[in-house]
Scaffold this active site. Structure first.
Site, PDB file in Angstrom:
ATOM      1  N   ASP A  99       0.843  -1.201   0.000  1.00  0.00           N
ATOM      2  CA  ASP A  99       0.000   0.000   0.000  1.00  0.00           C
ATOM      3  C   ASP A  99       0.877   1.250   0.000  1.00  0.00           C
ATOM      4  O   ASP A  99       1.633   1.492   0.950  1.00  0.00           O
ATOM      5  CB  ASP A  99      -0.889   0.022   1.244  1.00  0.00           C
ATOM      6  CG  ASP A  99      -1.860  -1.155   1.288  1.00  0.00           C
ATOM      7  OD1 ASP A  99      -1.533  -2.222   0.742  1.00  0.00           O
ATOM      8  OD2 ASP A  99      -2.929  -1.000   1.894  1.00  0.00           O
ATOM      9  N   ASP A 148      -4.599   0.991  -2.741  1.00  0.00           N
ATOM     10  CA  ASP A 148      -4.420   2.046  -1.734  1.00  0.00           C
ATOM     11  C   ASP A 148      -3.235   2.928  -2.093  1.00  0.00           C
ATOM     12  O   ASP A 148      -2.267   3.075  -1.340  1.00  0.00           O
ATOM     13  CB  ASP A 148      -4.279   1.462  -0.322  1.00  0.00           C
ATOM     14  CG  ASP A 148      -5.627   1.140   0.302  1.00  0.00           C
ATOM     15  OD1 ASP A 148      -6.652   1.272  -0.394  1.00  0.00           O
ATOM     16  OD2 ASP A 148      -5.661   0.761   1.488  1.00  0.00           O
ATOM     17  N   ASN A 207      -9.469  -0.191  -1.112  1.00  0.00           N
ATOM     18  CA  ASN A 207     -10.639   0.382  -0.445  1.00  0.00           C
ATOM     19  C   ASN A 207     -10.565   1.911  -0.360  1.00  0.00           C
ATOM     20  O   ASN A 207     -11.593   2.590  -0.359  1.00  0.00           O
ATOM     21  CB  ASN A 207     -10.845  -0.228   0.947  1.00  0.00           C
ATOM     22  CG  ASN A 207      -9.724   0.082   1.910  1.00  0.00           C
ATOM     23  OD1 ASN A 207      -8.571  -0.290   1.673  1.00  0.00           O
ATOM     24  ND2 ASN A 207     -10.034   0.751   3.011  1.00  0.00           N
ATOM     25  N   HIS A 208      -9.355   2.471  -0.346  1.00  0.00           N
ATOM     26  CA  HIS A 208      -9.253   3.927  -0.304  1.00  0.00           C
ATOM     27  C   HIS A 208      -9.605   4.547  -1.658  1.00  0.00           C
ATOM     28  O   HIS A 208     -10.209   5.624  -1.704  1.00  0.00           O
ATOM     29  CB  HIS A 208      -7.857   4.352   0.161  1.00  0.00           C
ATOM     30  CG  HIS A 208      -7.678   4.205   1.639  1.00  0.00           C
ATOM     31  ND1 HIS A 208      -7.739   5.264   2.512  1.00  0.00           N
ATOM     32  CD2 HIS A 208      -7.471   3.100   2.408  1.00  0.00           C
ATOM     33  CE1 HIS A 208      -7.571   4.830   3.757  1.00  0.00           C
ATOM     34  NE2 HIS A 208      -7.397   3.516   3.712  1.00  0.00           N
ATOM     35  N   HIS A 256      -3.623  -4.016   2.525  1.00  0.00           N
ATOM     36  CA  HIS A 256      -4.773  -3.617   3.333  1.00  0.00           C
ATOM     37  C   HIS A 256      -4.515  -3.678   4.841  1.00  0.00           C
ATOM     38  O   HIS A 256      -4.753  -2.722   5.550  1.00  0.00           O
ATOM     39  CB  HIS A 256      -6.001  -4.459   2.975  1.00  0.00           C
ATOM     40  CG  HIS A 256      -7.255  -4.026   3.666  1.00  0.00           C
ATOM     41  ND1 HIS A 256      -7.734  -2.738   3.586  1.00  0.00           N
ATOM     42  CD2 HIS A 256      -8.135  -4.710   4.448  1.00  0.00           C
ATOM     43  CE1 HIS A 256      -8.860  -2.647   4.285  1.00  0.00           C
ATOM     44  NE2 HIS A 256      -9.113  -3.824   4.824  1.00  0.00           N
TER      45      HIS A 256
END
Length: 245
Positions: free
Chosen positions: A25, A54, A80-81, A190
Site C-alpha cells: 500500500d 491504496d 478500499n481507499h 490492506h
C-alpha cells in the site's frame, strides 16, 4: 458501504523478458517508492510493477501516486481507499467520512478533478492474474477465500467484492486458510504487518509506509527477494529528487 464496482479480473502473460515486482500500500509515499525502484534497478523496458492498491490517503503525495496509473509499467488493483474516493466523487458518501481515513488531501480539489480521478480508478480491476500454471500469481487488495477457478469466473457477489476490498479475516485469524486450497500465491495489502507475512495462499506485503515505524515494501514475485524503506530514510538520502522511470 458498497459502491457500484466494475467487476474485472485482468489477466497478464508471464513476464519472459524481465522481472515482476509487487508493491505494498503506497498511501501517498512516493519518495519511498522512488528509493526502492533505484534499489532494485528497475528497468521499465522489461520489468513490471504491480500494486495491491491504496495508492492514496494518509501520506503526503496522493496525487503523485495517482499519476503512476499513466505509467505503462505500473499495474494497480482497486483498493478500499480508491473505492472510497470514487464513492465520494459519485455522491454516495460524505467527504467527512473519507477525511477520517486520510482523504483530507482532497479538500481543496475541484469537483471536476476528483471526478476525473474517480473515472480513472473505476477502470481498475479488483484482481490481476499473472501467468498460468505453476508460474501464476494473483494480486488483489485485501483477501479472497476461494480458488483460482473462483477468481477466473469473474462473478463476484456483493459480499465477495467487499471482502476483496475490506476483508481482514485471514489477518485477524478468523478466516480459514484451508478455503484457499486451489488458490495460487496471492499478494495483498490492506492490513499492515510488521514484516511480510504469508497466511494460507496470501502474502501480506503492506508494512505501514505512512505510519510511525512503518515502511514501504516491494517484493519480487515468486521469490523471497524483498526490500523495504521508511519515508524518512528515503528522503534523507535524496529520494525526492529521483526521477520515476
Amino acid at each position: 458501504m458498497d459502491s457500484t464496482l466494475v467487476t474485472v479480473v485482468e489477466h497478464h502473460p508471464f513476464n519472459r523478458a524481465g522481472r515482476d515486482f509487487v508493491i505494498g500500500d503506497l498511501h501517498g509515499c512516493l519518495d519511498a517508492l522512488r528509493f526502492l525502484l533505484r534499489e532494485i534497478e528497475f528497468d521499465p523496458s522489461r520489468d513490471r510493477l504491480f500494486s495491491v492498491g491504496d495508492l492514496v490517503d494518509r501520506g503526503s503525495q496522493s496525487e503523485e501516486a495517482l499519476a503512476l496509473l499513466d505509467k505503462p509499467w505500473f499495474h494497480a488493483v482497486l483498493g478500499n481507499h480508491e473505492d472510497t474516493l470514487c464513492a465520494v466523487a459519485e455522491g454516495k458518501l460524505k467527504k467527512q467520512w473519507w477525511y477520517g481515513i486520510g482523504g483530507l488531501w482532497s479538500a481543496h480539489l475541484p469537483a471536476e478533478k476528483l471526478q476525473s480521478y474517480a473515472q480513472r480508478l473505476r477502470a481498475l480491476p479488483l484482481v490481476r492474474v499473472i501467468g498460468s500454471g505453476n508460474e501464476r500469481f494473483n494480486v488483489l487488495h485485501a483477501e479472497f477465500l476461494g480458488t483460482d477457478a473462483d477468481l477466473d469466473a469473474d462473478d463476484f457477489s456483493v459480499e465477495t467484492r467487499q471482502q476483496l476490498l475490506w476483508g481482514r479475516s485471514l489477518a485477524m485469524g478468523t478466516g480459514d486458510p484451508m478455503s484457499q486450497l486451489g488458490l495460487s500465491l496471492t499478494y495483498c495489502g490492506h492490513t499492515p504487518m510488521r514484516e511480510v507475512q504469508q497466511i494460507g495462499a496470501q502474502v501480506f506485503i503492506d508494512t505501514g509506509a505512512f505510519g510511525p515505524g512503518g515502511k514501504l515494501t516491494i517484493v519480487e514475485a515468486h521469490t523471497t527477494n524483498r526490500w523495504s524503506v521508511t519515508v524518512d530514510v528515503a528522503r534523507s538520502v535524496g529520494a525526492a529528487a529521483l526521477a520515476l522511470p
